[in-house]
Design a protein around this motif. Structure first.
Motif, PDB file in Angstrom:
ATOM      1  N   LEU A 474     -79.184 -19.187 -82.668  1.00 27.59           N
ATOM      2  CA  LEU A 474     -80.213 -19.371 -83.698  1.00 27.59           C
ATOM      3  C   LEU A 474     -81.534 -18.713 -83.254  1.00 27.59           C
ATOM      4  O   LEU A 474     -81.606 -18.050 -82.224  1.00 27.59           O
ATOM      5  N   GLY A 475     -82.552 -18.893 -84.086  1.00 24.42           N
ATOM      6  CA  GLY A 475     -83.841 -18.291 -83.752  1.00 24.42           C
ATOM      7  C   GLY A 475     -83.845 -16.800 -84.026  1.00 24.42           C
ATOM      8  O   GLY A 475     -82.811 -16.198 -84.315  1.00 24.42           O
ATOM      9  N   ARG A 476     -85.029 -16.198 -83.874  1.00 26.53           N
ATOM     10  CA  ARG A 476     -85.150 -14.807 -84.321  1.00 26.53           C
ATOM     11  C   ARG A 476     -84.448 -13.810 -83.402  1.00 26.53           C
ATOM     12  O   ARG A 476     -84.279 -12.662 -83.768  1.00 26.53           O
ATOM     13  N   HIS A 477     -84.077 -14.235 -82.176  1.00 25.15           N
ATOM     14  CA  HIS A 477     -83.373 -13.303 -81.299  1.00 25.15           C
ATOM     15  C   HIS A 477     -81.850 -13.434 -81.397  1.00 25.15           C
ATOM     16  O   HIS A 477     -81.122 -12.790 -80.648  1.00 25.15           O
ATOM     17  N   ALA A 478     -81.370 -14.273 -82.318  1.00 29.27           N
ATOM     18  CA  ALA A 478     -79.931 -14.555 -82.365  1.00 29.27           C
ATOM     19  C   ALA A 478     -79.114 -13.291 -82.620  1.00 29.27           C
ATOM     20  O   ALA A 478     -78.044 -13.112 -82.037  1.00 29.27           O
ATOM     21  N   VAL A 479     -79.612 -12.392 -83.451  1.00 26.13           N
ATOM     22  CA  VAL A 479     -78.855 -11.169 -83.726  1.00 26.13           C
ATOM     23  C   VAL A 479     -78.865 -10.252 -82.498  1.00 26.13           C
ATOM     24  O   VAL A 479     -77.850  -9.633 -82.158  1.00 26.13           O
ATOM     25  N   GLU A 480     -80.000 -10.220 -81.815  1.00 24.26           N
ATOM     26  CA  GLU A 480     -80.108  -9.343 -80.630  1.00 24.26           C
ATOM     27  C   GLU A 480     -79.071  -9.702 -79.571  1.00 24.26           C
ATOM     28  O   GLU A 480     -78.645  -8.854 -78.794  1.00 24.26           O
ATOM     29  N   ASP A 481     -78.680 -10.966 -79.536  1.00 22.46           N
ATOM     30  CA  ASP A 481     -77.697 -11.392 -78.553  1.00 22.46           C
ATOM     31  C   ASP A 481     -76.389 -10.617 -78.700  1.00 22.46           C
ATOM     32  O   ASP A 481     -75.646 -10.461 -77.736  1.00 22.46           O
ATOM     33  N   TYR A 482     -76.112 -10.149 -79.893  1.00 23.15           N
ATOM     34  CA  TYR A 482     -74.858  -9.422 -80.149  1.00 23.15           C
ATOM     35  C   TYR A 482     -75.073  -7.909 -80.093  1.00 23.15           C
ATOM     36  O   TYR A 482     -74.344  -7.159 -80.715  1.00 23.15           O
ATOM     37  N   THR A 483     -76.092  -7.477 -79.344  1.00 21.34           N
ATOM     38  CA  THR A 483     -76.359  -6.033 -79.233  1.00 21.34           C
ATOM     39  C   THR A 483     -76.409  -5.593 -77.779  1.00 21.34           C
ATOM     40  O   THR A 483     -76.593  -6.401 -76.867  1.00 21.34           O
ATOM     41  N   GLU A 484     -76.264  -4.299 -77.601  1.00 22.60           N
ATOM     42  CA  GLU A 484     -76.539  -3.628 -76.337  1.00 22.60           C
ATOM     43  C   GLU A 484     -77.862  -2.902 -76.514  1.00 22.60           C
ATOM     44  O   GLU A 484     -78.241  -2.528 -77.626  1.00 22.60           O
ATOM     45  N   THR A 485     -78.551  -2.654 -75.418  1.00 26.87           N
ATOM     46  CA  THR A 485     -79.792  -1.877 -75.455  1.00 26.87           C
ATOM     47  C   THR A 485     -79.492  -0.480 -74.920  1.00 26.87           C
ATOM     48  O   THR A 485     -78.869  -0.349 -73.874  1.00 26.87           O
ATOM     49  N   LYS A 486     -79.898   0.529 -75.666  1.00 23.76           N
ATOM     50  CA  LYS A 486     -79.688   1.908 -75.193  1.00 23.76           C
ATOM     51  C   LYS A 486     -81.018   2.641 -75.154  1.00 23.76           C
ATOM     52  O   LYS A 486     -81.804   2.585 -76.112  1.00 23.76           O
ATOM     53  N   THR A 487     -81.270   3.335 -74.060  1.00 23.99           N
ATOM     54  CA  THR A 487     -82.501   4.104 -73.934  1.00 23.99           C
ATOM     55  C   THR A 487     -82.249   5.565 -74.283  1.00 23.99           C
ATOM     56  O   THR A 487     -81.322   6.179 -73.741  1.00 23.99           O
ATOM     57  N   LEU A 488     -83.036   6.109 -75.180  1.00 21.29           N
ATOM     58  CA  LEU A 488     -83.034   7.556 -75.428  1.00 21.29           C
ATOM     59  C   LEU A 488     -84.303   8.086 -74.768  1.00 21.29           C
ATOM     60  O   LEU A 488     -85.411   7.770 -75.197  1.00 21.29           O
ATOM     61  N   ASN A 489     -84.095   8.856 -73.697  1.00 17.58           N
ATOM     62  CA  ASN A 489     -85.242   9.401 -72.964  1.00 17.58           C
ATOM     63  C   ASN A 489     -85.334  10.872 -73.314  1.00 17.58           C
ATOM     64  O   ASN A 489     -84.486  11.674 -72.918  1.00 17.58           O
ATOM     65  N   MET A 490     -86.345  11.249 -74.099  1.00 22.71           N
ATOM     66  CA  MET A 490     -86.378  12.599 -74.677  1.00 22.71           C
ATOM     67  C   MET A 490     -87.490  13.435 -74.054  1.00 22.71           C
ATOM     68  O   MET A 490     -88.607  12.934 -73.853  1.00 22.71           O
ATOM     69  N   HIS A 491     -87.133  14.703 -73.809  1.00 20.60           N
ATOM     70  CA  HIS A 491     -88.118  15.614 -73.244  1.00 20.60           C
ATOM     71  C   HIS A 491     -88.619  16.549 -74.336  1.00 20.60           C
ATOM     72  O   HIS A 491     -87.845  17.064 -75.139  1.00 20.60           O
ATOM     73  N   ILE A 492     -89.896  16.805 -74.342  1.00 18.92           N
ATOM     74  CA  ILE A 492     -90.491  17.671 -75.359  1.00 18.92           C
ATOM     75  C   ILE A 492     -91.085  18.894 -74.656  1.00 18.92           C
ATOM     76  O   ILE A 492     -91.809  18.757 -73.678  1.00 18.92           O
ATOM     77  N   GLY A 493     -90.728  20.089 -75.143  1.00 19.34           N
ATOM     78  CA  GLY A 493     -91.286  21.318 -74.562  1.00 19.34           C
ATOM     79  C   GLY A 493     -90.496  21.772 -73.358  1.00 19.34           C
ATOM     80  O   GLY A 493     -89.443  21.225 -73.026  1.00 19.34           O
ATOM     81  N   ALA A 494     -91.038  22.804 -72.652  1.00 14.94           N
ATOM     82  CA  ALA A 494     -90.331  23.385 -71.505  1.00 14.94           C
ATOM     83  C   ALA A 494     -90.254  22.355 -70.390  1.00 14.94           C
ATOM     84  O   ALA A 494     -91.224  21.644 -70.122  1.00 14.94           O
ATOM     85  N   ARG A 495     -89.075  22.284 -69.773  1.00  6.16           N
ATOM     86  CA  ARG A 495     -88.882  21.271 -68.733  1.00  6.16           C
ATOM     87  C   ARG A 495     -89.077  21.882 -67.355  1.00  6.16           C
ATOM     88  O   ARG A 495     -88.517  22.920 -67.048  1.00  6.16           O
ATOM     89  N   THR A 496     -89.884  21.264 -66.526  1.00  2.53           N
ATOM     90  CA  THR A 496     -89.984  21.670 -65.124  1.00  2.53           C
ATOM     91  C   THR A 496     -89.193  20.663 -64.326  1.00  2.53           C
ATOM     92  O   THR A 496     -89.179  19.479 -64.663  1.00  2.53           O
ATOM     93  N   GLY A 497     -88.513  21.134 -63.280  1.00  2.00           N
ATOM     94  CA  GLY A 497     -87.642  20.190 -62.582  1.00  2.00           C
ATOM     95  C   GLY A 497     -87.616  20.427 -61.103  1.00  2.00           C
ATOM     96  O   GLY A 497     -88.522  21.014 -60.540  1.00  2.00           O
ATOM     97  N   TRP A 498     -86.556  20.004 -60.485  1.00  2.00           N
ATOM     98  CA  TRP A 498     -86.399  20.014 -59.031  1.00  2.00           C
ATOM     99  C   TRP A 498     -86.553  21.416 -58.440  1.00  2.00           C
ATOM    100  O   TRP A 498     -87.281  21.642 -57.497  1.00  2.00           O
ATOM    101  N   TRP A 499     -85.791  22.354 -59.033  1.00  2.00           N
ATOM    102  CA  TRP A 499     -85.785  23.715 -58.501  1.00  2.00           C
ATOM    103  C   TRP A 499     -86.788  24.626 -59.182  1.00  2.00           C
ATOM    104  O   TRP A 499     -87.013  25.733 -58.768  1.00  2.00           O
ATOM    105  N   MET A 500     -87.328  24.128 -60.278  1.00  2.25           N
ATOM    106  CA  MET A 500     -88.213  24.989 -61.048  1.00  2.25           C
ATOM    107  C   MET A 500     -89.660  24.761 -60.617  1.00  2.25           C
ATOM    108  O   MET A 500     -90.024  23.644 -60.249  1.00  2.25           O
ATOM    109  N   PRO A 501     -90.447  25.791 -60.659  1.00  2.00           N
ATOM    110  CA  PRO A 501     -91.857  25.616 -60.254  1.00  2.00           C
ATOM    111  C   PRO A 501     -92.591  24.679 -61.211  1.00  2.00           C
ATOM    112  O   PRO A 501     -92.306  24.671 -62.398  1.00  2.00           O
ATOM    113  N   ARG A 502     -93.488  23.882 -60.672  1.00  2.00           N
ATOM    114  CA  ARG A 502     -94.248  22.965 -61.503  1.00  2.00           C
ATOM    115  C   ARG A 502     -95.545  23.613 -61.927  1.00  2.00           C
ATOM    116  O   ARG A 502     -96.083  24.431 -61.224  1.00  2.00           O
TER     117      ARG A 502
END
Ligand code: NDP
Length: 502
Positions: A474-502
């Motif tokens: 019950l309560g307002r979180h009752a529906v959330e109990d039947y869910t999984e949480t998924k993170t969408l981590n999005m990159h915008i623009g050119a990506r600099t990384g481990w091997w790439m110059p910053r």
């Protein structure tokens, strides 16, 4: 003695026959045996079920899996799902009398009470429909120029729902509409003793537009039908209400594949009363808390922790009011306490009472069974001089038995209240605001009632601390109990990384 309402003989009993619901069809089951339900109040067979084998459970799980992985239900809009839930609520309401009768006759509960439970269930189905449309995740636009974070809420998948006999329709309604609102599919197993109303719910859901395979309902014993529901790798979550012992087993079985588990288990709930309380109101709540549903209630206020100054007077007043409680025919609208679920359970209750009497407690009222010549009934019972270490002060009796304990200082009341393995609910009675809040904050239980007992609402979360369970319904979180949480981590623009110059 209490007021006896002798059950009228059931004229022309029409035994209701049920099969099980798998993948949208009513089926007989593979090598199905038959379960006969004998009305605990009348001693005659009132329902007959096909009992599921392990193979039936597997078929039901496969149907739910397919409906989740490839079906329309998880993919439709929340507004569409809410529409189906609202239609179901209206249809439950339209068939309320039929459902209430079935719960009353199979569980032995007073008919006025089951009508109230069905009305409560309708409200929950409507509340779940409202929550369905508000289910949402989060977004983080604060993680820097190149990052956007979105947190999704996704339906968890296939849910096994296992329910007990004491509130057959209400408890399935505390689980299933929220699972459906989230977009899950389900396999449901009611108690073999009280399966009728859950199967009627299956009919309603099919008619309301729930697609085939989304809700599957099997009847059968826990050992045969319940175990696969808690252990099969295709099940993602188990939502269980029942005894703490079977809850433990459920968790152990689910651990093999690390399923999410939600458990609503037993209770040994205290009502603490101080001398300054409104004692008329408390006495009424003590009788209600102890005898409602014949005490076969996880929330029963079965431990009265009474201030020493008032214990004699309060016990006498509770005994006097117990005389007026009407026990007997669940189908008589004046009845307040119905039958005990099975003869074996009645014996267990009597064992607790005689054990307490042998161990130094006093039977201040009742103490024995009521014999109408058929069915099984127990007199409302009060045990006084109970010590915190006695079994009747620590274990769930699940019968109409109140144990009276005493305290002197507030600290002692809190210590006694917290001294058992359970922590489902508690009540405190005092006109002093500080006293109520001190008890409210220090007693370890999921719900604390102050100057009332066993009230509830669809909006208020319900569940237990410690061995009373895991998670909240019950309560307002009752529906959330039947869910999984998924993170969408999005990159915008050119990506600099481990091997790439910053
Ligand atoms: P049980 O734990 O005996 O049974 C509950 C359900 O589990 C039934 O459907 C039962 O099937 C099934 N079951 C039994 N064994 C297994 C197993 N090994 N694997 C999977 N499922 C199994 O409880 P009762 O039906 O006797 O109900 C009374 C209990 O429920 C009390 O302890 C009470 O406190 C608790 N309860 C808790 C509530 C809460 O919200 N905290 C609310 C209501 C009740 P079957 O019986 O058909 O074999």
């Amino acid at each position: 003695m209490t007021v006896l309402v002798k059950p009228q003989k059931l004229a022309d009993v029409k035994v209701r026959e049920f099969s099980m619901l798998i993948d949208g069809k009513w089926v007989e089951g593979v090598e199905a045996g038959t379960i006969e339900r004998v009305a605990p109040s009348h001693g005659v067979t009132v329902s007959r079920y096909k009992s599921a084998t392990k193979d039936d459970a597997h078929r039901a799980i496969a149907a739910a899996r397919k409906a989740f992985d490839t079906g329309h239900w998880p993919r439709m809009t929340a507004a569409e799902r809410a529409g189906v839930l609202l239609k179901a609520a209206d249809m439950i309401s339209a068939r309320a009398d039929e459902i209430a009768y079935l719960d009353a006759i199979e569980a032995g509960k007073p008919i006025t009470q089951t009508r109230g439970e069905i009305a409560g269930a309708v409200d929950i189905w409507r509340y779940a429909a409202a929550l369905a449309r508000d289910l949402h995740g989060e977004s983080y636009n604060t993680l820097g120029e190149g990052t956007l974070g979105v947190v999704l809420r996704e339906a968890i998948g296939v849910v096994s729902i296992i329910t007990p006999w004491n509130f057959p329709f209400l408890i399935v309604s505390q689980k299933l509409p929220f699972a459906l609102a989230a977009g899950c599919t389900a396999v449901v197993k009611p108690s073999e003793l009280t399966s009728g109303s859950t199967l009627l719910l299956g009919e309603i859901l099919m008619e309301a537009g729930v697609p085939a395979g989304v809700v599957n309902i099997i009847v059968g014993t826990g050992a045969e039908a319940g175990v696969p529901m808690t252990s099969h790798p295709d099940v993602d979550m188990v939502s269980f209400t029942g005894s703490t012992g079977v809850g433990r087993l459920t968790m152990a079985n689910a651990a093999q594949t690390l399923k999410k588990v939600s458990l609503e288990l037993g209770g040994k709930n205290p009502q603490i009363v101080f001398p300054d309380a409104d004692l008329d109101a408390f006495v009424d709540a003590a009788v209600f808390g102890g005898y409602f549903n014949a005490g076969e209630c996880c929330n029963a206020g079965s431990r009265l922790i009474v201030h020493r100054e008032i214990v004699k007077d309060v016990t006498a007043r509770i005994a006097a009011l117990s005389e007026k409680v009407r026990v007997g025919d669940p189908l008589d609208p004046s009845t307040q306490v119905g039958a005990i679920i099975t003869p074996q359970h009645l014996q267990k209750i009597q064992g607790y009472v005689s054990g307490a009497a042998g161990g130094g407690a006093t039977v201040a009222h009742g103490g024995s069974q009521i014999d109408f010549g058929f069915g099984q009934f127990m007199a409302p019972t009060i045990l006084s001089d109970v010590k915190p270490e006695m079994a009747v002060a620590r274990e769930e009796i699940f019968g109409p038995v109140l144990s009276v304990l005493t305290f002197g200082k507030t600290e002692e009341a809190i210590q006694i209240a917290n001294s058992v393995d359970y922590g489902l609910s508690a009540g405190v009675w005092s006109k002093d605001f500080d006293t109520c809040l001190t008890i409210g904050r220090r007693v370890r239980a999921g719900t604390i009632w102050m100057n009332t007992f066993m009230d509830g609402a669809s909006e208020l979360p319900f569940g237990g601390y410690r061995q009373s369970g895991l998670g909240r319904e019950l309560g307002r979180h009752a529906v959330e109990d039947y869910t999984e949480t998924k993170t969408l981590n999005m990159h915008i623009g050119a990506r600099t990384g481990w091997w790439m110059p910053r």
